[in-house]
Design a protein around this motif. Structure first.
Motif, PDB file in Angstrom:
ATOM      1  N   ALA A  38      39.560  41.138  44.003  1.00 47.53           N
ATOM      2  CA  ALA A  38      38.170  41.583  43.894  1.00 47.53           C
ATOM      3  C   ALA A  38      38.018  42.620  42.786  1.00 47.53           C
ATOM      4  N   ALA A  39      39.014  43.527  42.678  1.00 49.06           N
ATOM      5  CA  ALA A  39      38.969  44.538  41.621  1.00 49.06           C
ATOM      6  C   ALA A  39      39.082  43.893  40.243  1.00 49.06           C
ATOM      7  N   LEU A  40      39.945  42.880  40.113  1.00 50.39           N
ATOM      8  CA  LEU A  40      40.092  42.157  38.849  1.00 50.39           C
ATOM      9  C   LEU A  40      38.766  41.555  38.416  1.00 50.39           C
ATOM     10  N   THR A  41      38.076  40.925  39.350  1.00 49.67           N
ATOM     11  CA  THR A  41      36.789  40.297  39.030  1.00 49.67           C
ATOM     12  C   THR A  41      35.750  41.335  38.620  1.00 49.67           C
ATOM     13  N   TRP A  46      32.699  43.997  34.240  1.00 46.03           N
ATOM     14  CA  TRP A  46      32.252  45.229  33.581  1.00 46.03           C
ATOM     15  C   TRP A  46      32.691  45.249  32.118  1.00 46.03           C
ATOM     16  N   ALA A  47      33.918  44.739  31.838  1.00 46.52           N
ATOM     17  CA  ALA A  47      34.394  44.672  30.455  1.00 46.52           C
ATOM     18  C   ALA A  47      33.517  43.751  29.622  1.00 46.52           C
ATOM     19  N   SER A  48      33.110  42.623  30.202  1.00 45.40           N
ATOM     20  CA  SER A  48      32.235  41.695  29.483  1.00 45.40           C
ATOM     21  C   SER A  48      30.878  42.316  29.211  1.00 45.40           C
ATOM     22  N   SER A  54      39.374  47.754  26.642  1.00 46.60           N
ATOM     23  CA  SER A  54      40.349  48.508  27.439  1.00 46.60           C
ATOM     24  C   SER A  54      40.201  48.213  28.927  1.00 46.60           C
ATOM     25  N   PHE A  55      38.992  47.841  29.337  1.00 48.76           N
ATOM     26  CA  PHE A  55      38.785  47.493  30.739  1.00 48.76           C
ATOM     27  C   PHE A  55      39.518  46.202  31.104  1.00 48.76           C
ATOM     28  N   ILE A  56      39.720  45.318  30.096  1.00 43.55           N
ATOM     29  CA  ILE A  56      40.452  44.079  30.365  1.00 43.55           C
ATOM     30  C   ILE A  56      41.895  44.395  30.732  1.00 43.55           C
ATOM     31  N   LEU A  57      42.511  45.322  29.993  1.00 47.17           N
ATOM     32  CA  LEU A  57      43.881  45.733  30.312  1.00 47.17           C
ATOM     33  C   LEU A  57      43.952  46.376  31.696  1.00 47.17           C
ATOM     34  N   LEU A  58      42.941  47.175  32.021  1.00 45.44           N
ATOM     35  CA  LEU A  58      42.905  47.811  33.334  1.00 45.44           C
ATOM     36  C   LEU A  58      42.798  46.765  34.444  1.00 45.44           C
ATOM     37  N   ALA A  59      41.968  45.744  34.220  1.00 46.98           N
ATOM     38  CA  ALA A  59      41.796  44.691  35.226  1.00 46.98           C
ATOM     39  C   ALA A  59      43.101  43.950  35.474  1.00 46.98           C
ATOM     40  N   LEU A  65      50.164  44.765  39.021  1.00 44.73           N
ATOM     41  CA  LEU A  65      51.101  45.808  39.423  1.00 44.73           C
ATOM     42  C   LEU A  65      51.333  45.919  40.937  1.00 44.73           C
ATOM     43  N   PRO A  66      50.308  45.763  41.809  1.00 47.75           N
ATOM     44  CA  PRO A  66      50.566  45.935  43.253  1.00 47.75           C
ATOM     45  C   PRO A  66      51.676  45.053  43.814  1.00 47.75           C
ATOM     46  N   PRO A  67      51.685  43.712  43.571  1.00 46.76           N
ATOM     47  CA  PRO A  67      52.773  42.918  44.168  1.00 46.76           C
ATOM     48  C   PRO A  67      54.144  43.283  43.624  1.00 46.76           C
ATOM     49  N   ILE A  68      54.210  43.632  42.317  1.00 49.76           N
ATOM     50  CA  ILE A  68      55.498  44.012  41.741  1.00 49.76           C
ATOM     51  C   ILE A  68      55.995  45.306  42.376  1.00 49.76           C
TER      52      ILE A  68
END
Length: 467
Positions: A38-41, A46-48, A54-59, A65-68
């Motif tokens: 949900a956060a990725l979406t 928001w980046a679009s 930079s928001f794309i990298l954050l997404a 990162l969480p599963p890793i």
């Protein structure tokens, strides 16, 4: 248990595969994955909208990162996952409700489809491992119950394999092993009927059993006799439930086509079709002393009818639906205020005001049709058609599996508990668990009751066994 040791267990519980990919399949069904997706979406949109790359990298980081992190640190074992159990409900003609198949009239039928939980060998192994791990000090399973909120509903699915002790024999399905020369603790009793008996009550002044053709058997002194041969209306309607007032001064029984009768001091009174209701009464419960009792009737349409008996007549209230409308299979009261009922849609309801209102208290993810209910001031027990027995201690529900076959009845008196079911199976609570005890019959047992002097179970073909 270390985090390193717990990861293979997570992989084993998934549907094939090993290592990170098996772990990720389980992670993908967790709440953490749903939140990161949900956060990725949201961040991607928001980046679009802003045009800030930079928001794309954050997404991407929020999603990847969480599963890793959880996998590398071992925290993944704390991520809630889907229980690896096949909970599909199958229509099995051999396991359909025996009471309905043998006794319901066509116009009054309320068919109960039996659900059966299929378990693979891997599932059973995983359950045993969970039960063993939960006993270890400091394990996640051992601490989860105490950390849980008091009002949170939960089922602990415990594998409970019956173990033979003394003269008791182990039961595995329909097989019975053990010393054939040992005398069983239970005795088959001669009865004056070969009609199936569907329910029994053990009162202070004796015991009463009811069943097909409207038969009512009474136990006085050392023998069973026919108190009523063809029901309160003399039409031979099947009687399905029986209960007695406090002290056993009056006995009520109910069944098909709205039949309802009261038996006291050797006199039968017909109270059939109360409020013009002629549906099948699946069970009856009674509270209070004779001549001032409260009567509760439940039917296959999920309806409840309450009445007050005084001076030879019953004042009935209106028809109510405590639940969703599924067939109510059993009702029982602890005292004049507190009672419980269960239905075939895995629901249990409780009243604390004498039936004025009912609240649903369980049971989520049971995946079985409930057949009977019993309660005390300390606990509630529910049997199911897949061989499960559920216990509620006032805070959480715990599932036990004493049987592979259907359980039809349960009885509770203080710390003493018995359950009965297909193939003459009887299970007794011993040392906190439920163990199979040997009975002298293979007939299906559909009712069981605990009295001050004996335990009585009844079933197909007029069978009565006592301890």
């Amino acid at each position: 248990m270390s985090a390193t040791a717990s990861r293979p267990a997570m992989a084993d519980s998934s549907a094939g595969g090993s290592g990170f990919f098996a772990y990720y399949r389980q992670y993908a069904r967790s709440g953490v994955h749903a939140a990161s997706a949900a956060a990725l979406t949201a961040i991607g949109l928001w980046a679009s909208f802003t045009g800030n790359r930079s928001f794309i990298l954050l997404a991407i980081a929020v999603y990847v990162l969480p599963p890793i992190f959880l996998y590398l640190t071992g925290e993944g074992e704390r991520v809630p996952s889907v229980v690896n159990e096949d909970t599909s409900m199958g229509d099995d003609p051999d396991r359909s409700n025996a009471r309905s198949d043998e006794t319901h009239d066509s116009e009054d039928n309320h068919d109960h489809s039996d659900g059966q939980v299929d378990r693979s060998e891997a599932d059973a192994t995983a359950e045993r491992r969970t039960a063993d791990d939960s006993s270890a000090l400091g394990s996640p399973s051992a601490t989860s119950t105490t950390d849980r909120r008091d009002d949170e509903e939960h089922i602990e699915d415990e594998a409970n394999d019956p173990v033979s002790e003394s003269n008791d024999s182990e039961r595995d399905g329909d097989d019975r092993d053990g010393d054939e020369s040992a005398e069983p603790d239970w005795t088959e009793i001669d009865t004056p009927t070969d009609r199936s008996l569907l329910d029994v009550i053990a009162a202070d002044e004796g015991a009463y059993a009811v069943g097909e053709g409207g038969v009512v058997l009474a136990h006085n002194e050392d023998e069973w006799t026919v108190a009523l041969d063809d029901g309160p209306t003399a039409n031979g309607n099947v009687l399905r439930g029986v209960d007695a007032t406090d002290g056993g001064g009056a006995v009520w029984f109910a069944g098909d086509s709205g039949v309802l009768g009261r038996y006291a001091d050797g006199t039968l009174t017909d109270h059939s079709a109360p409020e013009d209701q002629t549906s099948t009464w699946e069970d009856v419960a009674v509270t209070g002393d004779a001549d001032e009792e409260q009567v509760y009737l439940v039917n296959g349409s999920g309806e409840l009818l309450r009445g007050s008996y005084e001076d030879g007549t019953v004042s009935w209230g209106g028809i109510e639906k405590p639940g969703s409308g599924s067939s109510i299979s059993s009702i029982a009261f602890v005292d004049s205020d507190r009672g419980h009922l269960c239905d075939t849609n895995q629901s249990v309801y409780e009243t604390t005001d004498g039936g004025e209102s009912f609240d649903r208290v369980g049971i989520e993810d049971a995946n079985a049709a409930f057949t009977d209910i019993a309660a005390s001031t300390a606990e509630t027990l529910v049997t199911a058609d897949d061989g499960s027995l559920f216990r509620h201690d006032g805070a959480v529900w715990t599932r036990l599996r004493p049987s592979e076959d259907a359980l039809a009845a349960v009885a509770l008196a203080g710390e003493t508990g018995f359950a009965a079911g297909d193939g003459g199976a009887v299970y007794e609570r011993m040392d906190g668990g439920w163990e199979a005890v040997e009975t002298p019959t293979d007939a299906d047992l559909w009712g069981i009751a605990i009295g001050s002097e004996r335990v009585v179970a009844v079933g197909a073909g007029g069978i009565v066994v006592e301890q």
